[in-house]
Motif scaffolding. Structure first.
Motif, PDB file in Angstrom:
ATOM      1  N   TRP A 288       0.897  -1.399   0.518  1.00 21.20           N
ATOM      2  CA  TRP A 288      -0.417  -0.083  -0.069  1.00 21.20           C
ATOM      3  C   TRP A 288       0.705   1.769  -0.284  1.00 21.20           C
ATOM      4  N   MET A 289       2.026   1.290  -0.606  1.00 26.00           N
ATOM      5  CA  MET A 289       3.345   2.135  -0.459  1.00 26.00           C
ATOM      6  C   MET A 289       2.387   3.352  -1.076  1.00 26.00           C
ATOM      7  N   PRO A 290       2.242   4.689  -1.455  1.00 25.93           N
ATOM      8  CA  PRO A 290       2.376   5.606  -1.991  1.00 25.93           C
ATOM      9  C   PRO A 290       3.251   6.199  -3.019  1.00 25.93           C
ATOM     10  N   VAL A 291       2.564   6.286  -4.789  1.00 23.33           N
ATOM     11  CA  VAL A 291       3.862   6.289  -5.179  1.00 23.33           C
ATOM     12  C   VAL A 291       3.240   7.624  -6.421  1.00 23.33           C
ATOM     13  N   ARG A 292       3.404   7.868  -7.240  1.00 24.30           N
ATOM     14  CA  ARG A 292       2.998   8.766  -8.710  1.00 24.30           C
ATOM     15  C   ARG A 292       3.598   7.869  -9.954  1.00 24.30           C
ATOM     16  N   LEU A 293       3.115   7.282 -10.472  1.00 27.22           N
ATOM     17  CA  LEU A 293       2.691   6.513 -11.547  1.00 27.22           C
ATOM     18  C   LEU A 293       2.565   7.923 -13.178  1.00 27.22           C
ATOM     19  N   HIS A 294       4.135   7.034 -14.227  1.00 25.99           N
ATOM     20  CA  HIS A 294       3.891   8.331 -15.061  1.00 25.99           C
ATOM     21  C   HIS A 294       4.467   7.260 -16.173  1.00 25.99           C
TER      22      HIS A 294
END
Length: 699
Positions: A288-294
């Motif tokens: 459940w790690m928050p990330v920014r997906l490109h």
């Protein structure tokens, strides 16, 4: 061919593009004032042998890596720019990691500002760069010592780019059209224009397209491909599309949107992917790690769901699921990059495997096997492996999510000899070996069933479906049976499935008993037949025996029990349905009373009401107080037995509920309160199973 720059801030990327093409890619006032690139810049250079090189100049500052990623996704050839005096710097390393994660393997290195250093420093820089490139896909990339100020080495670099463009086979123009939008603006007299790299397929002036994920429809009014007016654009081109439509404006389309063929519009907000974590990371990727997906030109917030038991360590690779903050337009196989939520570092990247990822049962061995199959790059091998795992496949979804054209769809079916199973919502496919296994299994099951139940016309659809492996979804199962029925390999009769040679016969004793009692429920008095006890009195046969024979022929589909111990011939019930339809046709708003039906059947008010209550229970009529109307979608429920395929409404009901819509053949269907279960037939006390019952839902 699209050439993209990469490298640290102030290493001369924009100056180099200007020296090679003669075009200044800094177009913003802020870029002119600060002397650094903030956003994407674009330039074009004609190739002597024909064609045009497109250049995407990306910003090098760490704060603008998200802009760099928006441009990097669409490039075919990377020009890694490293200043001779500075050498390898932090954004050099990060940009190279991004290039590697995006799977870009063709490129060259421009060692800029070479006029400012001596030969020893230049050799040192070359050695440092070679060590940096060694573990990447660019390990064999040629290096060019250049100077944008003096022109040193520019001609050699330009010649190499021309040679690379000539040797470049180009992206395949097959597939359906997708363009990742990186700019949207308005031109006076033209209207809304979007620019981006065509990811797949072709587009022509006049084509209807959709802006995804918003779903806004548009028409292509004009095209510029590689900075030239054109009638068509294709995969690999930098295109500007002049779009028109009621919902189209500059503000309605933003960077990250995708202009695509309407068939492809199916945004995804939960995606399974294969993630590779950079070895340079200092911490693992956790649940459940928050990330920014490109992806392409879009940047979106997401959470990582681990599909394995342990966190993914630096340098590790594993399947994960992304739960996105908002849906995006993507295709299977598209590359992505993950960055942390503070936009300070790149975590890793990989490729999308499944755009329709499940929220439940996502970590089972079967699911992981599906992901392993879906991750195979070769589409033929991937589809074959998926069919080996699942048995059958939603082919419409597979073709759409891989952005395949209709031509590629047909070619894939032909190459793999797939058998199609069309349903009302999608087309499914099954491999020939699986088809044969299922067919043989059905034949074996029906053979045993007919031997055990000689007096039944066949096996219930749902009962048969639940015994098969793989267990086909109800609509797919119906399509499979219809295919076998067309080949005369089995027969369908309403809710029954039987082998073509199966014929229901009563024993000689039961045949004699039936011939004794049937005369009392047919003929002129068929709409008001006597009850069981009356028939027992007329024939001298005991009540239990009369009841037994009616139950027996009821299971054979010859009679229906309208009320307790009150049986009507199946043909009579079908006739009553037609009478009821004609009564409703001349009634006000289609609503009629029991008295109106009684008058047409001439069978008395009590019997007419019992008939209507029977139809109410099975959904053939819908009651409103003392009035009723006919439910046209259930009219085939009491049709006469035949060997024809189920009618469209029957199939629709089966598909809607995931099971046969009427209860003939269900082992849980009872003949009345406190009575023994029976295998079919209708009676006065039975109701269709609750569609919300977990026992009977689709499994």
């Amino acid at each position: 061919m699209i050439v993209g720059t990469a490298g640290h801030i102030d290493h001369g990327k924009t100056s180099l593009v200007r020296a090679v093409t003669g075009v200044d890619t800094d177009r913003l006032k802020e870029e002119k004032a600060r002397g650094i690139s903030v956003d994407l810049g674009f330039a074009y250079l004609p190739v002597p042998e024909g064609g045009v090189l497109g250049f995407i100049d990306v910003p090098g500052h760490e704060r603008f890596v998200h802009n760099m990623l928006a441009g990097a996704t669409g490039i075919d050839f990377v020009l890694l720019v490293i200043a001779a005096d500075d050498g390898v710097m932090p954004q050099t390393v990060e940009h190279l990691a991004i290039i590697n994660l995006l799977g870009i393997s063709r490129g060259a290195v421009a060692i800029t500002k070479s006029d400012l250093v001596d030969a020893e420093r230049l050799a040192e820089a070359q050695n440092e760069i070679a060590n940096l490139l060694a573990p990447t896909a660019l390990h064999d990339a040629p290096m060019f010592a250049v100077s944008s100020a003096t022109g040193m080495g520019i001609e050699d670099l330009r010649a190499h780019l021309f040679a690379a463009a000539t040797a470049w086979a180009g992206r395949s123009a097959q597939g359906r059209f997708r363009l990742a939008v990186d700019r949207s603006f308005t031109l006076p007299g033209a209207g809304t224009v979007v620019t981006g790299t065509v990811l797949s397929g072709t587009v022509a002036v006049g084509d209807q397209v959709v802006i995804s994920p918003s779903g806004r429809p548009a028409r292509v009014r004009a095209i510029h491909a590689q900075n030239r007016a054109a009638e068509r654009g294709q995969a690999g081109d930098r295109c500007a599309l002049n779009l028109a439509g009621e919902q189209i404006s500059k503000d309605a389309i933003t960077r990250g949107d995708v202009v695509l063929d309407p068939v492809l519009h199916a945004p995804a907000n939960r995606i399974d992917a294969k993630l590779q974590v950079l070895a340079s990371e200092t911490r693992p990727v956790t649940q459940w790690m928050p990330v920014r997906l490109h992806h392409a030109a879009v940047e979106i917030g997401a959470r990582v769901v681990l599909l394995g038991d342990d966190p993914i360590p630096p340098g590790g690779e594993a399947f994960v699921q992304f739960v996105l903050d908002q849906p995006i337009a993507a295709a299977v196989g598209d590359r992505f990059v993950l960055r942390d939520t503070t936009a300070q570092r790149t975590i890793g990247g990989g490729a999308f495997v499944d755009l329709r990822a499940p929220a439940r049962k996502r970590r089972t061995p079967e699911r992981i096997a599906q992901l392993e199959a879906g991750a195979i790059p070769d589409i033929d091998q991937s589809l074959s492996a998926l069919l080996d795992v699942a048995g059958y496949l939603d082919f419409s979804g597979f073709v759409r999510d891989h952005a395949l054209s209709a031509t590629e769809h047909d070619a894939l079916v032909q190459r793999l000899s797939l058998l199609r199973l069309p349903t009302s919502k999608a087309e499914f496919v099954i491999a020939p070996a699986a088809w044969l296994r299922l067919k043989n299994t059905i034949h074996e099951i029906l053979t045993v069933f007919h031997a055990d139940y000689l007096n039944l016309p066949g096996m219930g659809l749902e009962r048969l479906r639940l015994q098969l492996e793989p267990r086909l979804a109800a609509p797919v199962f119906i399509a499979f049976l219809q295919g076998l029925a067309r080949n005369k390999e089995l027969a369908l009769d309403g809710a029954w499935v039987r082998l073509p040679g199966h014929e229901v016969r009563l024993s000689p004793a039961d045949e004699a008993l039936w011939s004794k009692v049937v005369q009392y429920v047919g003929g002129e008095g068929r709409f008001r037949p006597p009850r069981v006890r009356d028939i027992a009195g007329y024939t001298g046969v005991s009540e239990p025996e009369v009841r037994r024979i009616f139950k027996l022929v009821g299971r054979m589909g010859k009679v229906d029990e309208i009320a307790h111990d009150h049986f009507f011939l199946r043909g009579t019930v079908a006739e009553i349905v037609q009478v009821m339809v004609s009564v409703a046709a001349i009634a006000t708003d289609g609503y009629f009373t029991a008295a109106q039906l009684r008058d047409r059947l001439d069978n008395g008010r009590k019997v007419a009401i019992q008939i209507l209550e029977f139809f109410d229970r099975h959904g053939v009529t819908i009651r409103h107080g003392d009035l009723r109307r006919v439910n046209k979608h259930r009219l085939d429920l009491f049709g006469k037995p035949s060997d024809e395929l189920p009618t469209s409404s029957t199939a629709a009901n089966i598909e809607a509920n995931g099971r046969a819509s009427f209860p003939v053949g269900r082992p849980d269907f009872k003949s009345g309160k406190g009575r023994e279960p029976v295998l079919g037939g209708f009676d006065s006390h039975s109701l269709p199973p609750n569609p919300l019952s977990p026992k009977l839902g689709v499994r």
